[in-house]
Write a protein that holds these residues in place. Structure first.
Motif, PDB file in Angstrom:
ATOM      1  N   GLU A   3       0.837  -1.206   0.000  1.00 51.69           N
ATOM      2  CA  GLU A   3       0.000   0.000   0.000  1.00 51.69           C
ATOM      3  C   GLU A   3       0.867   1.250   0.000  1.00 51.69           C
ATOM      4  O   GLU A   3       0.419   2.319   0.364  1.00 51.69           O
ATOM      5  N   THR A   4       2.130   1.101  -0.374  1.00 51.77           N
ATOM      6  CA  THR A   4       3.077   2.209  -0.329  1.00 51.77           C
ATOM      7  C   THR A   4       3.390   2.683  -1.745  1.00 51.77           C
ATOM      8  O   THR A   4       3.560   1.870  -2.646  1.00 51.77           O
ATOM      9  N   ASP A   5       3.463   4.001  -1.917  1.00 50.91           N
ATOM     10  CA  ASP A   5       3.813   4.596  -3.211  1.00 50.91           C
ATOM     11  C   ASP A   5       5.330   4.745  -3.289  1.00 50.91           C
ATOM     12  O   ASP A   5       5.917   5.478  -2.498  1.00 50.91           O
TER      13      ASP A   5
ATOM     14  N   SER B  33       6.855   5.705  -6.144  1.00 46.36           N
ATOM     15  CA  SER B  33       7.120   6.385  -7.422  1.00 46.36           C
ATOM     16  C   SER B  33       8.089   7.557  -7.321  1.00 46.36           C
ATOM     17  O   SER B  33       8.659   7.954  -8.322  1.00 46.36           O
ATOM     18  N   LYS B  34       8.313   8.095  -6.124  1.00 51.32           N
ATOM     19  CA  LYS B  34       9.236   9.231  -5.980  1.00 51.32           C
ATOM     20  C   LYS B  34      10.698   8.780  -5.872  1.00 51.32           C
ATOM     21  O   LYS B  34      11.605   9.589  -5.943  1.00 51.32           O
TER      22      LYS B  34
ATOM     23  N   THR C   2       4.307  -3.593  -9.667  1.00 50.98           N
ATOM     24  CA  THR C   2       4.420  -2.207  -9.195  1.00 50.98           C
ATOM     25  C   THR C   2       5.775  -1.625  -9.592  1.00 50.98           C
ATOM     26  O   THR C   2       5.870  -0.500 -10.079  1.00 50.98           O
TER      27      THR C   2
ATOM     28  N   ASN D   7       6.147  -0.668 -13.156  1.00 45.93           N
ATOM     29  CA  ASN D   7       5.411   0.540 -13.514  1.00 45.93           C
ATOM     30  C   ASN D   7       6.105   1.817 -13.064  1.00 45.93           C
ATOM     31  O   ASN D   7       5.622   2.912 -13.331  1.00 45.93           O
ATOM     32  N   LEU D   8       7.245   1.678 -12.387  1.00 43.01           N
ATOM     33  CA  LEU D   8       7.988   2.866 -11.950  1.00 43.01           C
ATOM     34  C   LEU D   8       8.623   3.555 -13.156  1.00 43.01           C
ATOM     35  O   LEU D   8       8.705   3.000 -14.246  1.00 43.01           O
TER      36      LEU D   8
END
Length: 170
Positions: A88-90, A92-93, A112, A115-116
């Motif tokens: 449940e962690t983003d 992408s940064k 996931t 998709n980065l």
């Protein structure tokens, strides 16, 4: 049965932490996220190298320990730790992702990760992503007796779809 979040905690040897960050070509401009950050040593080492780094850890006792370790190392301004579920962690940064997770968890995270942003560097201690071949693998022998292999992947650009090339160009 135990929940998926209660995975065995093993510590990444410092020699391998250094190798993983070297392989990722970590710079002070990078933001690193360590998935399953344990005692915090990867995040703290990244912070000592001048990077901002965040550890994601499900066990609140390990988050507290990591936070104390970062304070003791004088890097609390760059090293942070959060109690969170990896799924449940983003991420992408992050320009760099490090992890020491069981293969089954790596495989659950793989969609996931793929998709980065292309060019994101992902470094795993020991465990693979099955048929996604690592771009680089290295084993540390000095100062390391177990969990001594690092695997690096560079997230590829998305290439599906129809491509049109100007005539005459290769």
């Amino acid at each position: 049965s135990t929940p998926a979040t209660s995975v065995p905690v093993s510590t990444t040897p410092q020699a391998l932490v250094d190798k993983m960050l070297d392989m990722a070509k970590l710079t002070p401009a990078d933001f690193l996220m360590d998935l399953g950050s344990g005692d915090g040593r990867t995040v703290i080492t990244a912070a000592k190298r001048g990077s901002r780094a965040m550890g994601i850890e499900y066990n609140p006792d390990m988050v507290a320990l990591s936070t104390k370790n970062a304070a003791d190392a004088g890097v609390s301004d760059k090293a942070t730790f959060v109690k969170a579920d990896l799924f449940e962690t983003d991420f992408s940064k992050a320009q760099v992702i490090t992890m020491f997770l069981l293969p089954s968890i790596n495989m659950k995270l793989r969609p996931t990760i793929l998709n980065l942003k292309p060019g994101t560097r992902v470094v795993s201690n020991t465990f693979t992503m099955e048929d996604w071949e690592a771009d680089e693998t290295a084993t540390v022998s000095d100062g390391c007796t177990s969990w001594c292999t690092a695997l690096l992947w560079i997230v590829p650009a998305k290439v599906e779809g129809t491509w049109t090339m100007p005539a005459g160009e290769l």
